[in-house]
Design an enzyme around this catalytic site. Structure first.
Site, PDB file in Angstrom:
ATOM      1  N   GLU A  78       2.205   1.761  -3.442  1.00 22.78           N
ATOM      2  CA  GLU A  78       1.153   2.260  -4.341  1.00 22.78           C
ATOM      3  C   GLU A  78       1.035   3.780  -4.238  1.00 22.78           C
ATOM      4  O   GLU A  78       0.913   4.479  -5.248  1.00 22.78           O
ATOM      5  CB  GLU A  78      -0.172   1.586  -3.987  1.00 22.78           C
ATOM      6  N   HIS A  79       1.087   4.309  -3.031  1.00 26.25           N
ATOM      7  CA  HIS A  79       1.076   5.764  -2.836  1.00 26.25           C
ATOM      8  C   HIS A  79       2.310   6.401  -3.464  1.00 26.25           C
ATOM      9  O   HIS A  79       2.230   7.413  -4.166  1.00 26.25           O
ATOM     10  CB  HIS A  79       1.084   6.087  -1.335  1.00 26.25           C
ATOM     11  N   HIS A 113       0.829  -1.210   0.000  1.00 22.59           N
ATOM     12  CA  HIS A 113       0.000   0.000   0.000  1.00 22.59           C
ATOM     13  C   HIS A 113       0.862   1.257   0.000  1.00 22.59           C
ATOM     14  O   HIS A 113       0.576   2.229  -0.718  1.00 22.59           O
ATOM     15  CB  HIS A 113      -0.916  -0.021   1.226  1.00 22.59           C
ATOM     16  N   GLU A 120      -3.726   8.271   7.063  1.00 22.66           N
ATOM     17  CA  GLU A 120      -4.744   7.332   6.579  1.00 22.66           C
ATOM     18  C   GLU A 120      -4.991   6.220   7.598  1.00 22.66           C
ATOM     19  O   GLU A 120      -6.136   5.803   7.806  1.00 22.66           O
ATOM     20  CB  GLU A 120      -4.302   6.747   5.234  1.00 22.66           C
TER      21      GLU A 120
END
Length: 445
Positions: free
Chosen positions: A69-70, A66, A146
């Site tokens: 991906e950012h 994740h 997040e």
């Protein structure tokens, strides 16, 4: 030289397989290109599906898929983050990505006339994201925010707690997003290594749906992916099987100053290739997948004990989870658990009716068809099918499998699964072993 090189690659390229508007080509190195022509639309959706997710991470890099991906959107060798944003905004398109337990997807949705730009942008991000030190530190703060936001959402936090209770220390049981500790400690070197080792061509699928031509799409992929993907990529390490899980389903409690008590409980199931996969979906739908489902009717409509109650089904390659969620005032928790246990015991013992089976099958059919209203939905179906099964499974195939499910199959499945030991997570103001309803203690022991 370029022309000669393309000719050599063409000899190794597997001929496009065509089926009902869907075409498939495997390029040198193993990258697959799958397209579906939708002549009635003026849009096109391009997705690069990578068979890498949070279950492929080691414990020390939990959340790496994740985080990466950012990070890949921050800059490439030729574009800044602003360049990427302006390029997609200038054509009114959408460029985004998401990470799941077993895959990561980078996608763009544009007008068909802007297809080449979409392929260029997605390829640039996936292959050439720089993982620069400054970008890592900046995006680390974003991911930590997040995580904090997810922890503040009871349903999100409870979902992570439940999978940890059900799958223990296996990677499937860890949050996709990682933890404050793992993300804070992750280094640029670890993220770069994850990118190089895991983003290999044999694990990638380029799925495209819309007003597109397959041969033109293959040419675009070869141009924008080409040798950059084939060269310098190692074979991906094997994935850890869920067959190696330490400990059985457990109970996890979380105390939170909130108005409601939230509970999520369920059982492990076989994975997506199981022959009874769609009977399992029918069972889930009849239990709590709709307005007429047993749980919704008994808990909300008949007794008014809770506003939110439903069942869920998470399916992975080699395992899964069938679960039930409810949120209620703390004083009603025991009553809610009493009804949940009665419904599950009734379905496990007596099964569902022919009428419930018919309604659940119709609900599944309608949901699948209504979910394919745009090119993005078709692209997602293409990508998932190729990544999960290595071939295209058309909607007709899926609908036929649903139609073939019998009430006898569903009820045999209910007896097999709903009599197992449950895993559970409880989050609320009075969540403790002393205050747990008797019915829940019985189900998790």
């Amino acid at each position: 030289m370029r022309r000669s090189k393309q000719g050599a690659e063409g000899k190794a390229e597997k001929k496009a397989a065509r089926s009902a508007g869907v075409c498939r080509t495997t390029l040198p190195g193993g990258l697959r290109v799958v397209t579906e022509h939708l002549p009635a639309v003026r849009s096109a959706s391009v997705g690069v599906w990578v068979g890498v997710g949070s279950r492929d991470e080691g414990a020390t890099v939990a959340g790496a898929a994740h985080f990466l991906e950012h990070l890949l959107f921050k800059s490439t060798s030729t574009r800044t983050a602003m360049d990427i944003a302006q390029a997609i905004d200038a054509v009114g398109g959408e460029l985004n990505a998401f990470t799941a337990k077993e895959h990561t997807c980078y996608y763009a949705h544009v007008l068909d006339s802007d297809l080449e730009l979409a392929v260029d942008l997605v390829a640039d991000v996936v292959l050439n994201g720089r993982c620069a030190v400054d970008d890592v530190e900046l995006e680390r703060d974003v991911v930590l925010e997040e995580i904090a936001m997810r922890d503040d959402d009871p349903e999100d936090a409870l979902g992570d707690m439940f999978l940890a209770a059900l799958f223990g220390d296996h990677p499937v049981g860890r949050p996709v997003i990682g933890t404050m500790e793992s993300v804070s400690a992750m280094t640029r070197t670890q993220l770069h290594s994850f990118h190089v080792r895991r983003y290999t061509p044999e694990r990638m699928v380029v799925a495209v749906a819309g007003n597109v031509d397959h041969d033109e799409m293959v040419a675009l992929v070869r141009e924008h992916f080409g040798s950059r993907l084939i060269r310098g990529r190692q074979s991906a390490p094997p994935r850890k099987s869920t067959g190696r899980i330490n400990g059985g389903p457990a109970l996890t409690l979380g105390k939170r100053d909130a108005e409601q008590t939230h509970v999520l409980l369920g059982v492990r199931t076989p994975g997506r290739s199981w022959e009874h996969r769609w009977a399992l979906s029918v069972l889930h739908t009849a239990l709590g997948g709709g307005l007429s489902s047993r749980l919704f009717q008994e808990i909300r409509e008949t007794r008014g004990l809770a506003y939110s109650v439903y069942s869920a089904l998470d399916i992975f390659a080699d395992s899964g989870a069938l679960s039930v969620y409810a949120a209620c005032l703390p004083g009603r928790f025991a009553d809610v658990m009493q009804v949940i246990s009665e419904v599950l015991a009734s379905v496990a013992g007596d099964g569902i009716t022919e009428a419930e089976c018919r309604i659940a099958k119709g609900s599944l059919r309608g949901g699948i068809i209504l979910g394919l209203e745009d090119s993005n939905s078709w692209m997602s179906r293409l990508g998932r099918s190729e990544l999960n099964y290595g071939k295209y499974r058309g909607i007709e195939h899926t609908l036929q499998q649903i139609d073939e499910v019998t009430v006898e199959q569903v009820n045999a499945l209910a007896h097999q699964l709903l009599n197992k030991r449950y895993g559970a997570a409880v989050l609320g103001p009075y969540a403790s072993k002393k205050t747990l309803p008797r019915q829940l203690r019985i189900m998790v022991n």
